[in-house]
Design a protein around this motif. Structure first.
Motif, short mmCIF file in Angstrom:
data_model
loop_
_atom_site.label_atom_id
_atom_site.label_comp_id
_atom_site.label_asym_id
_atom_site.label_seq_id
_atom_site.Cartn_x
_atom_site.Cartn_y
_atom_site.Cartn_z
N VAL A 149 67.15 21.55 2.77
CA VAL A 149 67.39 20.23 3.34
C VAL A 149 67.16 20.31 4.84
N TYR A 150 66.34 19.41 5.38
CA TYR A 150 66.01 19.43 6.80
C TYR A 150 66.87 18.39 7.53
N ARG A 154 71.56 17.63 15.48
CA ARG A 154 72.87 17.22 16.00
C ARG A 154 73.98 17.32 14.96
N ASN A 155 73.63 17.38 13.68
CA ASN A 155 74.63 17.46 12.62
C ASN A 155 74.89 18.88 12.13
N ALA A 156 74.13 19.84 12.63
CA ALA A 156 74.22 21.21 12.10
C ALA A 156 75.61 21.80 12.28
N ALA A 191 66.26 25.13 15.57
CA ALA A 191 65.46 23.94 15.27
C ALA A 191 64.08 24.35 14.77
N GLN A 192 63.63 23.69 13.73
CA GLN A 192 62.37 24.03 13.08
C GLN A 192 61.22 23.19 13.64
N SER A 193 60.12 23.85 13.96
CA SER A 193 58.91 23.14 14.39
C SER A 193 58.10 22.76 13.15
N VAL A 217 67.09 21.24 11.51
CA VAL A 217 67.50 22.59 11.12
C VAL A 217 67.38 22.68 9.60
N ALA A 218 67.11 23.87 9.10
CA ALA A 218 66.94 24.08 7.66
C ALA A 218 68.25 24.52 7.04
N VAL A 219 68.70 23.78 6.03
CA VAL A 219 69.92 24.12 5.30
C VAL A 219 69.51 24.53 3.89
#
Length: 268
Positions: A149-150, A154-156, A191-193, A217-219
């Protein structure tokens, strides 16, 4: 004459202090009691209760190690295609043959996996470093699926360990079969590019799609398993869909964030 007597009586007792005062009608007392009880309950909830919040974000079903893009090490003309889409191959297995100025070169698998996209055809002229295939890193057919889930960066910080996740799978009608259940396995705080996402998923378009609103961010979500469903995973409905799930299927994830006290929302 009657009105004159009433006026004289009012002059004799202008404040009507000798009359009893009714503070509230019986109906008013009931309303007052209900209001007091409601206020007391709201105050208790504000101190001891909690507010549940969720964050929704795009997701994709994959195997845990993701995918990679296979590139040609040499420029030339494709003379043979030795693999096909959907096929699982071991590491170093041949995929293409390319005729170059120095002879014939073979494009081989970098790591074991399943070919999800084959972009080269016989007779095609390709350059050095050209993308010829997308390969999902899966060695066995029974390797479990995960969901990535991407989530907006700000919520990570608000995502707790092992948080519950509901996944609305694009190929499964939610109104009939419900949502897929899972729990957070890990959160990559970096943070993922678009390029990094594309490298993991083996799909450039998805990299651009998932970063359209900023770098997420990757979850990683571990799907809850079930022996009683056809898919092998747990759903909000009893049985779930009557068919298995496929990797690289898009979904929408809803992650339960850490519960917060209502007073935290009310106080400035």
């Amino acid at each position: 004459m009657q009105f004159r007597q009433q006026a004289l009586a009012k002059l004799q007792s202008p404040e009507e202090l000798d009359l009893p005062v009714r503070l509230a009608r019986p109906q008013g007392r009931l309303v007052l009691a209900v209001t007091v009880v409601a206020l007391a309950a709201a105050s208790l909830w504000a101190v001891t209760g909690s507010v549940t919040a969720t964050v929704g974000a795009p997701a994709v079903l994959t195997h845990g190690q993701g995918s990679y893009i296979l590139q040609s090490p040499a420029a030339g003309q494709v003379t043979a295609v030795l693999a096909k889409e959907g096929e699982r191959l071991p590491a170093d297995a041949p995929v293409l043959r390319v005729r170059t100025g120095e002879g014939e070169a073979t494009v081989r698998m970098v790591a074991a996996g399943r070919i999800t996209t084959l972009a080269a055809t016989i007779g095609q002229i390709i350059a050095t470093g050209a993308d010829v295939a997308a390969v999902e890193k899966v060695a066995h057919a029974d390797d479990p699926l995960y969901a990535t889930v991407y989530v907006p960066a700000r919520n990570a910080a608000a995502i707790p360990e092992h948080a519950a996740v509901d996944l609305t799978v694009q190929t499964v009608p939610a109104e009939r079969y419900g949502v897929l259940r899972g729990h957070v396995e890990s959160v990559d705080r970096t943070a993922q590019s678009a390029r990094r996402i594309a490298a993991f998923l083996g799909d450039t378009q998805l990299g651009e799609q998932f970063t359209a609103g900023g770098r997420p961010v990757a979850v990683l979500v571990r799907l809850d398993t079930s022996a009683s469903t056809r898919s092998g995973y747990r759903w909000s409905s009893e049985d779930g869909p009557p068919y298995p799930l496929a990797s690289m299927t898009l979904a929408t994830g809803s992650i339960r964030l850490a519960d917060r006290r209502p007073v935290d929302w009310l106080l400035p």
